[in-house]
Design a protein around this motif. Sequence first.
Motif, short mmCIF file in Angstrom:
data_model
loop_
_atom_site.label_atom_id
_atom_site.label_comp_id
_atom_site.label_asym_id
_atom_site.label_seq_id
_atom_site.Cartn_x
_atom_site.Cartn_y
_atom_site.Cartn_z
N ALA A 1 4.67 9.53 19.32
CA ALA A 1 5.22 10.55 20.23
C ALA A 1 6.05 11.57 19.47
CB ALA A 1 6.07 9.87 21.30
N GLU A 2 6.79 11.12 18.46
CA GLU A 2 7.58 12.06 17.66
C GLU A 2 6.68 12.98 16.85
OE1 GLU A 2 10.73 10.37 15.35
OE2 GLU A 2 11.20 8.87 16.88
N LEU A 3 5.62 12.42 16.28
CA LEU A 3 4.68 13.24 15.53
C LEU A 3 4.03 14.29 16.43
CD1 LEU A 3 2.86 10.70 13.20
CD2 LEU A 3 4.31 12.60 12.50
N ALA A 4 3.68 13.88 17.65
CA ALA A 4 3.04 14.81 18.57
C ALA A 4 3.94 16.00 18.86
CB ALA A 4 2.66 14.10 19.86
N GLN A 5 5.24 15.76 18.95
CA GLN A 5 6.18 16.84 19.23
C GLN A 5 6.31 17.80 18.05
OE1 GLN A 5 7.91 17.66 22.08
NE2 GLN A 5 6.54 16.16 23.00
N LEU A 6 6.12 17.29 16.84
CA LEU A 6 6.28 18.12 15.66
C LEU A 6 5.07 18.99 15.36
CD1 LEU A 6 7.92 15.60 13.15
CD2 LEU A 6 9.05 17.43 14.42
N MET A 7 3.91 18.59 15.84
CA MET A 7 2.68 19.26 15.45
C MET A 7 2.36 20.46 16.34
SD MET A 7 2.05 17.67 12.77
CE MET A 7 2.83 16.22 12.04
N GLU A 8 1.42 21.27 15.90
CA GLU A 8 0.99 22.46 16.63
C GLU A 8 0.64 22.10 18.08
OE1 GLU A 8 0.15 25.86 18.01
OE2 GLU A 8 0.68 25.81 15.89
N GLN A 9 1.17 22.88 19.02
CA GLN A 9 1.00 22.57 20.44
C GLN A 9 -0.11 23.38 21.11
OE1 GLN A 9 2.91 20.01 21.85
NE2 GLN A 9 3.51 19.76 19.71
N GLY A 10 -0.66 24.37 20.42
CA GLY A 10 -1.67 25.22 21.04
C GLY A 10 -3.01 24.54 21.20
N LYS A 11 -3.86 25.15 22.01
CA LYS A 11 -5.22 24.64 22.22
C LYS A 11 -6.17 25.25 21.18
CE LYS A 11 -5.03 23.83 27.23
NZ LYS A 11 -5.65 24.18 28.52
N ALA A 12 -7.20 24.52 20.87
CA ALA A 12 -8.23 25.05 19.99
C ALA A 12 -8.90 26.25 20.68
CB ALA A 12 -9.28 23.98 19.69
N PRO A 13 -9.30 27.27 19.92
CA PRO A 13 -9.84 28.49 20.54
C PRO A 13 -11.13 28.26 21.31
CG PRO A 13 -10.08 28.53 18.14
CD PRO A 13 -9.18 27.39 18.47
N ASP A 14 -11.88 27.20 20.98
CA ASP A 14 -13.12 26.96 21.69
C ASP A 14 -12.95 25.98 22.84
OD1 ASP A 14 -12.62 24.80 20.08
OD2 ASP A 14 -14.66 24.57 19.35
N ARG A 15 -11.69 25.68 23.20
CA ARG A 15 -11.40 24.81 24.34
C ARG A 15 -11.01 25.63 25.54
NH1 ARG A 15 -12.86 19.51 24.29
NH2 ARG A 15 -11.32 18.22 23.28
N GLN A 16 -11.49 25.24 26.72
CA GLN A 16 -11.16 25.96 27.95
C GLN A 16 -9.92 25.36 28.60
OE1 GLN A 16 -12.82 28.71 28.80
NE2 GLN A 16 -13.99 28.41 26.90
#
Length: 280
Positions: A265-280
């Motif tokens: 959970a801590e790692l998830a908070q640290l990492m990039e939060q955006g969506k991949a460009p090919d994801r809707q």
Amino acid sequence: MRTQLEKFDRFKALHSGEQAFVMPNPWDAGSTRILDALGFDALATTSAGYAFSAGKRDSFAGLGREEILENAAAIVAATDLPVSADLEDGFGASPQACGDTIALACDIGLVGGSIEDATGDETAPIYGLSEATDRVAAAVEAAKGRPFLLTARAENFLWGRPDLDDTIRRLQAFCDVGADVLYAPGLPDLDAIRTVCNAVDKPVNVVMGLQGPTYSVEELSKVGVKRISVGGSMARAALGALRRAALEVRETGTFSYAADGYPGAELAQLMEQGKAPDRQ
């Protein structure tokens, strides 16, 4: 987000503190985000750490300028901290190659980088003093007027030439042509580090965890060190943990290693939060 100039000003100011600052070396965007969150003031890339992550040897022959700068750009993009880069030998023997590398490094948002005097040739591992100095001078010229702090490295002690006097002559020559920071990796002990710091009038970087004894930030500060890096040692520590975990599973069939892992959970908070460009 800070501008490149703001990062450069912050990076430069760190070198004039009373105590040495630690500039750890992430090897990818994920390790960058972790070190950023832990409160360091600046970061540096590591060619060794990158090489390990890419399944390659850390060697001049095995690593190209394009991939090293691509890795550095990913690290710059993952943090708001100043980032300096391990730019190896400048990716070419000529002074022009060194200058071109510095210009490209600055273009991707780096605010510092190092050029070393090692050739990669085991039969003649170190450039002659005049040639090495010309290479640093070209790098200095390329950085002139740009938000970039140039570190010049004297590599004698990493290539079987434990000549402290020659190392100091080299660092002094690099200083004279305008290098901002001086660095002689592999110095054997605290007395040698003190001697180097006393012999030059520019900030000195020392690497810990590479080879030989280690010293505390306080001990290094007392002998005049201004900046401490760790090279590929944190990457090797991470890979050591991977090996220990794998050996536990392979040899005992247990999974206790997971208790020491970074919480997901801590790692998830640290990492990039955006969506991949090919994801809707």
